[in-house]
Design an enzyme around this catalytic site. Structure first.
Site, mmCIF file in Angstrom:
data_model
loop_
_atom_site.group_PDB
_atom_site.id
_atom_site.type_symbol
_atom_site.label_atom_id
_atom_site.label_comp_id
_atom_site.label_asym_id
_atom_site.label_seq_id
_atom_site.Cartn_x
_atom_site.Cartn_y
_atom_site.Cartn_z
ATOM 1 N N PRO A 1 0.837 -1.208 0.000
ATOM 2 C CA PRO A 1 0.000 0.000 0.000
ATOM 3 C C PRO A 1 0.874 1.261 0.000
ATOM 4 O O PRO A 1 1.910 1.291 0.668
ATOM 5 C CB PRO A 1 -0.800 -0.099 1.305
ATOM 6 C CG PRO A 1 -0.562 -1.448 1.859
ATOM 7 C CD PRO A 1 0.631 -2.058 1.179
ATOM 8 N N GLY A 29 3.403 4.012 5.237
ATOM 9 C CA GLY A 29 4.499 3.719 6.169
ATOM 10 C C GLY A 29 5.147 2.374 5.935
ATOM 11 O O GLY A 29 5.941 1.913 6.751
ATOM 12 N N ASP A 55 14.098 2.365 5.140
ATOM 13 C CA ASP A 55 13.269 1.671 4.138
ATOM 14 C C ASP A 55 14.138 1.008 3.068
ATOM 15 O O ASP A 55 13.928 -0.152 2.718
ATOM 16 C CB ASP A 55 12.296 2.650 3.449
ATOM 17 C CG ASP A 55 11.272 3.230 4.413
ATOM 18 O OD1 ASP A 55 11.429 3.028 5.623
ATOM 19 O OD2 ASP A 55 10.313 3.875 3.950
ATOM 20 N N GLY A 72 6.995 1.703 3.242
ATOM 21 C CA GLY A 72 8.191 1.889 2.405
ATOM 22 C C GLY A 72 8.007 1.492 0.960
ATOM 23 O O GLY A 72 8.948 1.019 0.312
ATOM 24 N N SER A 73 6.801 1.694 0.433
ATOM 25 C CA SER A 73 6.527 1.237 -0.940
ATOM 26 C C SER A 73 7.478 1.868 -1.956
ATOM 27 O O SER A 73 7.994 1.185 -2.848
ATOM 28 C CB SER A 73 5.048 1.484 -1.276
ATOM 29 O OG SER A 73 4.891 2.512 -2.190
ATOM 30 N N SER A 74 7.762 3.153 -1.805
ATOM 31 C CA SER A 74 8.625 3.814 -2.779
ATOM 32 C C SER A 74 10.053 3.256 -2.726
ATOM 33 O O SER A 74 10.671 2.984 -3.761
ATOM 34 C CB SER A 74 8.540 5.320 -2.534
ATOM 35 O OG SER A 74 9.758 5.929 -2.615
ATOM 36 N N ALA A 75 10.557 3.008 -1.516
ATOM 37 C CA ALA A 75 11.910 2.449 -1.390
ATOM 38 C C ALA A 75 11.970 1.046 -1.978
ATOM 39 O O ALA A 75 12.952 0.682 -2.635
ATOM 40 C CB ALA A 75 12.325 2.419 0.086
HETATM 41 O O1 PMV Z 1 5.910 6.670 8.226
HETATM 42 P P1 PMV Z 1 7.205 6.048 8.056
HETATM 43 O O2 PMV Z 1 7.190 4.559 8.009
HETATM 44 O O3 PMV Z 1 8.054 6.675 6.992
HETATM 45 O O4 PMV Z 1 8.007 6.244 9.424
HETATM 46 C C1 PMV Z 1 8.310 7.466 9.968
HETATM 47 C C2 PMV Z 1 9.161 7.183 11.158
HETATM 48 C C3 PMV Z 1 9.419 8.390 12.019
HETATM 49 O O5 PMV Z 1 10.247 7.948 13.075
HETATM 50 C C4 PMV Z 1 8.142 8.952 12.583
HETATM 51 C C5 PMV Z 1 10.135 9.494 11.243
HETATM 52 C C6 PMV Z 1 11.571 9.179 10.883
HETATM 53 O O6 PMV Z 1 12.102 9.863 9.996
HETATM 54 O O7 PMV Z 1 12.196 8.292 11.486
#
Ligand code: PMV
Length: 311
Positions: A88, A92, A139, A94-97
């Site tokens: 998805p 969060g 990611d 990491g789909s783009s990575a």
């Molecule tokens: O939303 P994600 O999976 O990209 O995670 C962000 C993680 C944070 O700790 C909130 C921000 C960061 O840059 O580490």
């Protein structure tokens, strides 16, 4: 056609805390982005998005990646690129990575280049840096190497540990897209207002990660789950949760999860639960009836690799 896949990631512990120098723990999961390359006229096609137009925002990532490959390996022959991702977007995981890592591997393989995994990670991270605001690199590291990753203050350490085989993660999508930058800023502002209270919360966050690593080593899944729920409580106290995340945490615990928490920036995105394989299937049916989309995911310990193309 050359095809490669790379796994998605979840943050098991430590998001937000990591922004203020505390450790975090990420895990690659067996949900994949696939990238295929074939000689062609430079078209980019995504199964989810259709043709990626040259001047579109999405195209920027591909251009950045092709540039990064060009800088290291010289001019590329003209390829068509096909992307098919089960991850998805903007949630969060990491789909783009994962797309960047899978595509880098497919391109370097098609070029017949001499490369190793670290080359892939570096190129994909370069591309991510040019399109995302200050990515930490977690990611791309997890998409490249798979497994469990401990990281702190920009340093990454791969842990040679595994979760027990009958244990899965159930990943529930709130369906709410959020801006990581906004939630990070609000959490930092609150922690500044809280002063010494925040110091205690952040050091508890650090203790949780250290104890979580020990509980994975000793296969104490009950404790690991409990630590997840406590971590959610701390994230809640810092303002990183919302009603939707909290409702899913309660639902997952009621459905037999050992523990549950938001994963990533919060206020939407995904919520994860640590659960046995048997309970996961029943839980997924119930979540479905409640209107939540979920994925039952096992860890991926392999990272990016080539796969047989389907044509
Ligand atoms: O939303 P994600 O999976 O990209 O995670 C962000 C993680 C944070 O700790 C909130 C921000 C960061 O840059 O580490």
């Amino acid at each position: 056609m050359i095809c490669s896949i790379a796994p998605a990631k979840v943050l098991l512990f430590g998001e937000h805390f990591v922004v203020r120098g505390k450790p975090a723990l990420g895990l690659a999961v067996a949900v994949y982005a696939k990238a295929c390359v074939h000689s062609g006229s430079g078209k980019i096609f995504s199964r989810q998005l259709g043709i990626v137009e040259k001047d579109s925002k999405k195209h920027a990532l591909f251009s950045a990646l092709i540039n990064a490959v060009y800088e290291r390996y010289g001019p590329l022959p003209s390829f068509d690129i096909y992307i098919d991702s089960d991850i998805p977007m903007a949630s969060g995981m990491g789909s783009s990575a994962s797309i960047s890592v899978a595509l880098t591997q497919a391109l370097l393989t098609a070029l017949g280049a001499d490369f190793n995994r670290e080359d892939i990670r570096i190129i994909a991270h370069e591309a991510e840096k040019s399109v995302h605001y200050k990515p930490s690199g977690v990611d791309t590291s997890l998409a490249t190497y798979g497994g469990l990753l401990y990281y702190k203050q920009g340093l990454f350490r791969r842990l040679n540990l595994k979760l027990p085989e009958n244990i899965a993660l159930i990943i529930v999508n709130t369906g709410i897209e959020r801006s990581t930058g906004e939630v990070v800023r609000d959490v930092l502002n609150r922690s500044e207002r809280l002063g010494i209270i925040a110091e205690h919360i952040y050091s508890a966050g650090e203790n949780i990660v250290e104890k979580a690593v020990k509980s994975i080593e000793s296969e104490d899944i009950v404790l690991l789950g409990e630590l997840m729920t406590v971590n959610h409580g701390l994230l809640w106290s810092l303002g990183a949760s919302n009603k939707s995340c909290d409702e899913i945490v309660y639902a997952l615990i009621n459905l037999g999860a050992y523990g549950s928490k938001l994963s990533g920036a919060g206020r939407g995105g995904i919520v994860i639960g640590l659960i046995s394989m048997e309970s996961a299937k029943v839980a997924q049916r119930t979540l479905n009836e409640m209107g939540y989309k979920s994925i039952i995911a096992t860890p991926d310990y392999i990272g990016v690799r080539n796969v047989q193309s389907e044509e």
